[in-house]
Design a protein around this motif. Structure first.
Motif, PDB file in Angstrom:
ATOM      1  N   GLN A 235       0.822  -1.207   0.000  1.00 18.95           N
ATOM      2  CA  GLN A 235       0.000   0.000   0.000  1.00 18.95           C
ATOM      3  C   GLN A 235       0.860   1.262   0.000  1.00 18.95           C
ATOM      4  N   ALA A 236       1.937   1.243   0.789  1.00 21.00           N
ATOM      5  CA  ALA A 236       2.825   2.410   0.840  1.00 21.00           C
ATOM      6  C   ALA A 236       3.522   2.616  -0.496  1.00 21.00           C
ATOM      7  N   THR A 253       3.528  12.227   4.981  1.00 21.31           N
ATOM      8  CA  THR A 253       2.474  12.292   3.972  1.00 21.31           C
ATOM      9  C   THR A 253       1.969  10.904   3.614  1.00 21.31           C
ATOM     10  N   VAL A 254       2.904   9.960   3.441  1.00 23.06           N
ATOM     11  CA  VAL A 254       2.517   8.581   3.103  1.00 23.06           C
ATOM     12  C   VAL A 254       1.713   7.966   4.251  1.00 23.06           C
ATOM     13  N   ALA A 255       2.138   8.207   5.484  1.00 21.79           N
ATOM     14  CA  ALA A 255       1.424   7.675   6.644  1.00 21.79           C
ATOM     15  C   ALA A 255      -0.005   8.213   6.691  1.00 21.79           C
ATOM     16  N   GLN A 256      -0.162   9.518   6.454  1.00 20.32           N
ATOM     17  CA  GLN A 256      -1.492  10.114   6.466  1.00 20.32           C
ATOM     18  C   GLN A 256      -2.390   9.505   5.391  1.00 20.32           C
ATOM     19  N   SER A 257      -1.807   9.239   4.215  1.00 18.05           N
ATOM     20  CA  SER A 257      -2.589   8.638   3.123  1.00 18.05           C
ATOM     21  C   SER A 257      -3.094   7.256   3.485  1.00 18.05           C
ATOM     22  N   LEU A 258      -2.357   6.561   4.368  1.00 15.41           N
ATOM     23  CA  LEU A 258      -2.742   5.214   4.787  1.00 15.41           C
ATOM     24  C   LEU A 258      -3.506   5.222   6.116  1.00 15.41           C
ATOM     25  N   HIS A 259      -3.802   6.446   6.613  1.00 11.61           N
ATOM     26  CA  HIS A 259      -4.524   6.616   7.879  1.00 11.61           C
ATOM     27  C   HIS A 259      -3.756   5.963   9.041  1.00 11.61           C
ATOM     28  N   LEU A 260      -2.426   6.162   9.018  1.00  8.86           N
ATOM     29  CA  LEU A 260      -1.556   5.657  10.063  1.00  8.86           C
ATOM     30  C   LEU A 260      -0.724   6.798  10.630  1.00  8.86           C
ATOM     31  N   SER A 261      -0.249   6.647  11.850  1.00  5.84           N
ATOM     32  CA  SER A 261       0.738   7.590  12.370  1.00  5.84           C
ATOM     33  C   SER A 261       2.090   7.224  11.762  1.00  5.84           C
ATOM     34  N   GLU A 262       3.027   8.165  11.795  1.00  3.12           N
ATOM     35  CA  GLU A 262       4.373   7.864  11.280  1.00  3.12           C
ATOM     36  C   GLU A 262       4.972   6.678  12.017  1.00  3.12           C
ATOM     37  N   ARG A 263       4.788   6.662  13.334  1.00  2.00           N
ATOM     38  CA  ARG A 263       5.362   5.576  14.134  1.00  2.00           C
ATOM     39  C   ARG A 263       4.748   4.231  13.749  1.00  2.00           C
ATOM     40  N   SER A 264       3.423   4.218  13.541  1.00  7.16           N
ATOM     41  CA  SER A 264       2.760   2.967  13.158  1.00  7.16           C
ATOM     42  C   SER A 264       3.213   2.500  11.778  1.00  7.16           C
ATOM     43  N   LEU A 265       3.371   3.452  10.852  1.00  8.15           N
ATOM     44  CA  LEU A 265       3.834   3.089   9.517  1.00  8.15           C
ATOM     45  C   LEU A 265       5.216   2.446   9.595  1.00  8.15           C
ATOM     46  N   GLU A 271       8.097  -4.698  10.522  1.00  8.59           N
ATOM     47  CA  GLU A 271       7.578  -6.057  10.655  1.00  8.59           C
ATOM     48  C   GLU A 271       7.596  -6.802   9.325  1.00  8.59           C
ATOM     49  N   GLU A 272       7.486  -6.043   8.220  1.00 13.83           N
ATOM     50  CA  GLU A 272       7.478  -6.661   6.902  1.00 13.83           C
ATOM     51  C   GLU A 272       8.863  -6.650   6.262  1.00 13.83           C
ATOM     52  N   GLY A 273       9.882  -6.320   7.069  1.00 10.02           N
ATOM     53  CA  GLY A 273      11.263  -6.470   6.619  1.00 10.02           C
ATOM     54  C   GLY A 273      11.827  -5.341   5.806  1.00 10.02           C
ATOM     55  N   THR A 274      11.277  -4.127   5.948  1.00  8.49           N
ATOM     56  CA  THR A 274      11.814  -3.006   5.186  1.00  8.49           C
ATOM     57  C   THR A 274      11.712  -1.737   6.031  1.00  8.49           C
ATOM     58  N   SER A 275      12.061  -0.611   5.450  1.00  8.04           N
ATOM     59  CA  SER A 275      11.938   0.699   6.092  1.00  8.04           C
ATOM     60  C   SER A 275      11.402   1.666   5.059  1.00  8.04           C
ATOM     61  N   PHE A 276      10.981   2.839   5.513  1.00  7.64           N
ATOM     62  CA  PHE A 276      10.434   3.799   4.561  1.00  7.64           C
ATOM     63  C   PHE A 276      11.497   4.202   3.541  1.00  7.64           C
ATOM     64  N   GLN A 277      12.716   4.466   4.005  1.00  7.42           N
ATOM     65  CA  GLN A 277      13.771   4.914   3.089  1.00  7.42           C
ATOM     66  C   GLN A 277      14.128   3.817   2.091  1.00  7.42           C
TER      67      GLN A 277
END
Length: 333
Positions: A235-236, A253-265, A271-277
């Motif tokens: 989704q991200a 911005t990406v977190a807001q689009s997914l209705h998540l906080s930055e920390r939750s994103l 947990e899925e083995g990656t990072s935002f960067q």
């Protein structure tokens, strides 16, 4: 926590590889708490840690740490779910490798493949990620050996890599590796991988079929979409793709689009083995390949479509991804 999984078709290939060394896998599955009957269900998936325990127990029983190389002896298109048939219908090995990277998660989520061109040859790199357990070395050994065996089968030619790379130290007995790859072996490398000759990657496949390739792409894409819809990573990535032409997306911005906080994103991505960067970098890299295949897009346009305000940053990133400039890459394509 989202658990990484392996397709039943790939798990069945592992079973067949272990049985070559005389293991009773049905009994082994029972002892490890794995569902042996699920091997015959094409839609079933096994937890990656279950496969790791299977490899570990197989090595303990047989005393053969090179048992992963047996995967090359049982490799067949069906071992890779619909992906194997998509690879068969590809026009060239290069086209086939690009499909393998695109659809790898269908086969097994624990493997992360990257493919690109270097001055010396075409480089396929492999990273194996564990869940609660560190990944088994046999998983990487088997993946590399079976990929080479599949390439040889697809082309009908005894292909030999320029070099083969392994992250771990040299095994006590190197002979099985020399027999499997017939190429210079490099241990304690930065990644698992194979460096292939460009001329080999451009071999036309006797099984090539453009219509079937499109059909298999649709099947694989549909499966991956169903499989990935619940994954925040997927989704991200979609949000990042949408935002990139407007500039580099911010995590907020990406977190807001997914209705998540930055920390939750960030936690979900961890947990899925990656990072935002890492996700941003991987998305840009994948899109760069697609954009440069289009002759109608100038290099500056590609840079801006990827969200780089300064084209020089795009050129530096591209050199890091592919060890060549965008212009050199486009000329090779």
């Amino acid at each position: 926590m989202t658990e990484r999984t392996t397709s039943s078709s790939w798990a069945l290939s592992i079973v067949q590889a272990l049985e070559l060394d005389g293991l009773d896998c049905q009994d082994l599955f029972v002892k490890l708490g794995l569902d042996y009957s699920a091997l015959n269900d094409p839609d079933a998936r096994f937890a990656q840690d279950g496969m790791t325990r299977l490899w570990q127990r197989a090595v303990e029983i047989t005393g053969n740490p090179a048992i992963g190389l047996n995967l090359a002896k049982v490799m067949r298109p069906g071992a890779m779910h619909v992906v194997g048939y998509a690879l068969m219908s590809s026009s060239t090995l290069r086209d086939s490798f690009q499909r393998l990277v695109r659809y790898q998660r269908i086969i097994a989520e624990g493997a992360d493949l990257q493919f690109g061109s270097t001055n010396r040859g075409a480089l396929l790199t492999l990273a194996i990620h564990g869940d609660q357990l560190p990944p088994a070395r046999q998983s990487a050994d088997g993946s590399l050996a079976s990929t080479l065996a599949f390439c040889r089968w697809l082309t009908g030619k005894p292909l030999v890599p320029i070099e083969v790379y392994f992250q771990g130290p040299p095994p006590a007995d190197i002979e099985p590796y020399e027999a499997a790859f017939e190429a210079p072996l490099r241990f304690n490398a930065e990644y698992h991988g194979m460096l292939m000759r460009h001329v080999d990657m451009d071999i036309a496949l006797p099984t090539a079929n453009a219509e079937l390739a499109q059909l298999h792409d649709r099947f694989a894409g549909d499966y991956l979409a169903r499989f990935s819809d619940s994954r925040v990573t997927h989704q991200a990535r979609q949000v990042i793709c949408r935002l990139l032409p407007q500039g580099e997306p911010r995590r907020e911005t990406v977190a807001q689009s997914l209705h998540l906080s930055e920390r939750s994103l960030q936690r979900r991505l961890d947990e899925e083995g990656t990072s935002f960067q890492q996700l941003l970098d991987d998305t840009r890299r994948t899109l760069a390949e697609q954009y440069l295949a289009r002759a109608d897009l100038a290099l500056l346009e590609v840079a801006y479509l990827l969200g780089f305000a300064d084209p020089s940053n795009f050129f530096r990133a591209f050199k890091r991804w592919f060890a060549m400039t965008p212009g050199e890459y486009r000329a090779q394509c």
